[in-house]
Design a protein around this motif. Structure first.
Motif, mmCIF file in Angstrom:
data_model
loop_
_atom_site.group_PDB
_atom_site.id
_atom_site.type_symbol
_atom_site.label_atom_id
_atom_site.label_comp_id
_atom_site.label_asym_id
_atom_site.label_seq_id
_atom_site.Cartn_x
_atom_site.Cartn_y
_atom_site.Cartn_z
ATOM 1 N N GLY A 35 -9.757 6.681 0.382
ATOM 2 C CA GLY A 35 -8.310 6.743 0.290
ATOM 3 C C GLY A 35 -7.592 5.417 0.169
ATOM 4 O O GLY A 35 -6.360 5.378 0.058
ATOM 5 N N ALA A 36 -8.327 4.308 0.184
ATOM 6 C CA ALA A 36 -7.681 2.992 0.057
ATOM 7 C C ALA A 36 -7.143 2.803 -1.358
ATOM 8 O O ALA A 36 -7.724 3.287 -2.331
ATOM 9 N N ASP A 37 -6.030 2.103 -1.439
ATOM 10 C CA ASP A 37 -5.504 1.780 -2.770
ATOM 11 C C ASP A 37 -5.489 0.278 -3.031
ATOM 12 O O ASP A 37 -5.166 -0.153 -4.133
ATOM 13 N N THR A 96 0.813 -1.213 0.000
ATOM 14 C CA THR A 96 0.000 0.000 0.000
ATOM 15 C C THR A 96 0.852 1.271 0.000
ATOM 16 O O THR A 96 1.869 1.359 0.694
ATOM 17 N N LYS A 97 0.422 2.243 -0.772
ATOM 18 C CA LYS A 97 1.087 3.540 -0.823
ATOM 19 C C LYS A 97 0.369 4.565 0.054
ATOM 20 O O LYS A 97 0.914 5.614 0.378
ATOM 21 N N THR A 98 -0.861 4.262 0.426
ATOM 22 C CA THR A 98 -1.675 5.212 1.182
ATOM 23 C C THR A 98 -1.881 4.808 2.637
ATOM 24 O O THR A 98 -2.471 5.574 3.405
ATOM 25 N N ASN A 99 -1.406 3.617 3.000
ATOM 26 C CA ASN A 99 -1.657 3.076 4.338
ATOM 27 C C ASN A 99 -3.155 2.959 4.623
ATOM 28 O O ASN A 99 -3.606 3.059 5.764
ATOM 29 N N ASN A 100 -3.908 2.698 3.570
ATOM 30 C CA ASN A 100 -5.358 2.594 3.672
ATOM 31 C C ASN A 100 -5.785 1.405 2.809
ATOM 32 O O ASN A 100 -5.585 1.414 1.591
ATOM 33 N N VAL A 134 -5.304 1.756 -8.448
ATOM 34 C CA VAL A 134 -5.799 0.987 -7.308
ATOM 35 C C VAL A 134 -5.655 -0.492 -7.630
ATOM 36 O O VAL A 134 -5.517 -0.888 -8.794
ATOM 37 N N ALA A 149 -1.345 0.815 9.254
ATOM 38 C CA ALA A 149 -2.305 0.845 8.146
ATOM 39 C C ALA A 149 -3.743 0.812 8.661
ATOM 40 O O ALA A 149 -4.063 0.103 9.616
ATOM 41 N N LYS A 158 -6.381 6.585 -12.005
ATOM 42 C CA LYS A 158 -6.140 6.384 -10.572
ATOM 43 C C LYS A 158 -5.692 4.946 -10.337
ATOM 44 O O LYS A 158 -6.419 4.011 -10.674
ATOM 45 N N TYR A 190 -12.482 2.986 -1.776
ATOM 46 C CA TYR A 190 -11.491 3.723 -2.570
ATOM 47 C C TYR A 190 -11.632 5.233 -2.358
ATOM 48 O O TYR A 190 -10.637 5.961 -2.274
#
Length: 350
Positions: free
Chosen positions: A229-231, A168-172, A258, A202, A256, A226
């Motif tokens: 903020g989840a990827d 993960t790049k967003t920690n989500n 994901v 996360a 985007k 999504y």
């Protein structure tokens, strides 16, 4: 309980998990000529005249995951042995008993019920027909004429949790489930613990859709996650999960990035490498092949429960994971896999 697993580990390791796609109309009976395609038996084979029936849960045989994998297993049995295989799809749980009884009435040698939801129906039909032989995936039915096969989904889900936590790049991160039942809770629990082990910071969002056959609900659930903020989203929702992939594809087309983590089968083969990070495979097809072949060979284990986990190669990641998962992450996955198999890590089931 695991009498046949050690001797078949090599088979499972080498097994091809995905054959070809299948298609059928809801509530219709599937027969030898239906997709997913398999070569028709030719010549004299040991199980000619042997009949095997399969009843799907409400996800349907064309769910691109669980039921489809089971049907592919039966098609492989047909091709290898000459047995006649058919399926009946269930529109609702009210169809379970009538569908099962149809095969009992027609004196099928073995009748499969696919999915946790079939448990009560299998128990009822098995009790009323003690001479019939039945088998079930994902539930335990205590009856001398039923063989039950379950999986340690939490162990495999832990490994894809490791992938998600390290990627993960967003920690989500998100999880989309179908029905809130024990088998899906095992997916959720294992995934949660895997993410936590490698990325305790996360955020994990859980969304149960309440259905295994509603892609639109899966798409809506994924959109919400999504948007937050989840990827990466992992689904364990049968055909409902197809909507998760659809939402991810729409976002990728709009620029985007994901990911989706698939379930049961290597879903990159169906939905593509552009959105499929990896999949948590359950070798439902191999379980169906083994139990059915055992019965053909006169070794049906009625009353037995077989549980397939990481050490049996019953769950895990597909080889195609190397396409999108970095080598260092896969190395970590192997490390955690070894710890689970050795007992150093005990993955919770809920």
């Amino acid at each position: 309980m695991r009498s046949w697993m050690k001797t078949t580990a090599g088979l499972m390791l080498a097994a091809t998990l995905v054959l070809t796609g299948c298609g059928s109309k809801p509530a219709q009976e599937g027969a030898a000529g239906d997709k997913p395609a398999a070569e028709k038996p030719s010549g004299s084979k040991k199980a000619e005249g042997f009949k095997v029936g399969m009843v799907t849960d409400i996800g349907g045989v064309n769910d691109k995951s669980f039921n489809q994998s089971a049907w592919e297993g039966l098609k492989k049995v047909e091709a290898d042995t000459g047995a006649s295989v058919k399926y009946l799809q269930s529109k609702s749980d009210a169809d379970f008993i009538p569908n099962l009884n149809q095969y009992i009435k027609d004196k099928y040698n073995l009748t499969w019920g696919i999915g946790f939801l079939m448990g009560d129906a299998i128990k009822t039909v098995a009790t009323q027909n003690p001479d019939a032989k039945l088998a079930i995936i994902d539930n335990v039915v205590e009856a001398p004429n039923v063989e039950s096969v379950t999986f340690a989904e939490h162990e495999g889900a832990y490994l894809v949790g490791v992938v998600a936590g390290l990627t993960t790049k967003t920690n989500n991160i998100g999880f989309v489930g179908g029905l809130d039942i024990p088998v899906i809770k095992r997916f959720e629990a294992g995934f949660r613990e895997g993410v936590k082990a490698v990325n305790p910071n996360a955020k994990l969002t859980i969304n149960y859709t309440g259905a295994f056959d509603k892609p639109d609900l899966g798409k809506a659930a994924a959109a919400t996650i999504y948007n937050d903020g989840a990827d990466i989203v992992f689904h364990a929702a049968g055909a409902t999960g197809n909507g998760v992939f659809n939402e991810a594809k729409d976002r990728v087309k709009s620029g985007k990035k994901v990911w989706v983590i698939g379930v049961d089968k290597d879903q990159s083969l169906e939905f593509g490498d552009d959105v499929t990070l990896t999949s948590m495979i359950k070798r439902v097809d191999q379980a169906v092949i083994r139990v059915t072949t055992d019965l053909i060979d006169g070794k049906f284990q009625g009353g037995k429960v077989v549980t397939l986990g990481l050490k049996d190669d019953g769950v895990g990641l597909p080889e195609t994971s190397t396409k999108n998962v970095p080598a260092d992450v896969l190395k970590k996955v192997d490390e955690y896999k070894a710890k689970i198999i050795s007992g150093e890590i005990k993955v919770p089931e809920k």
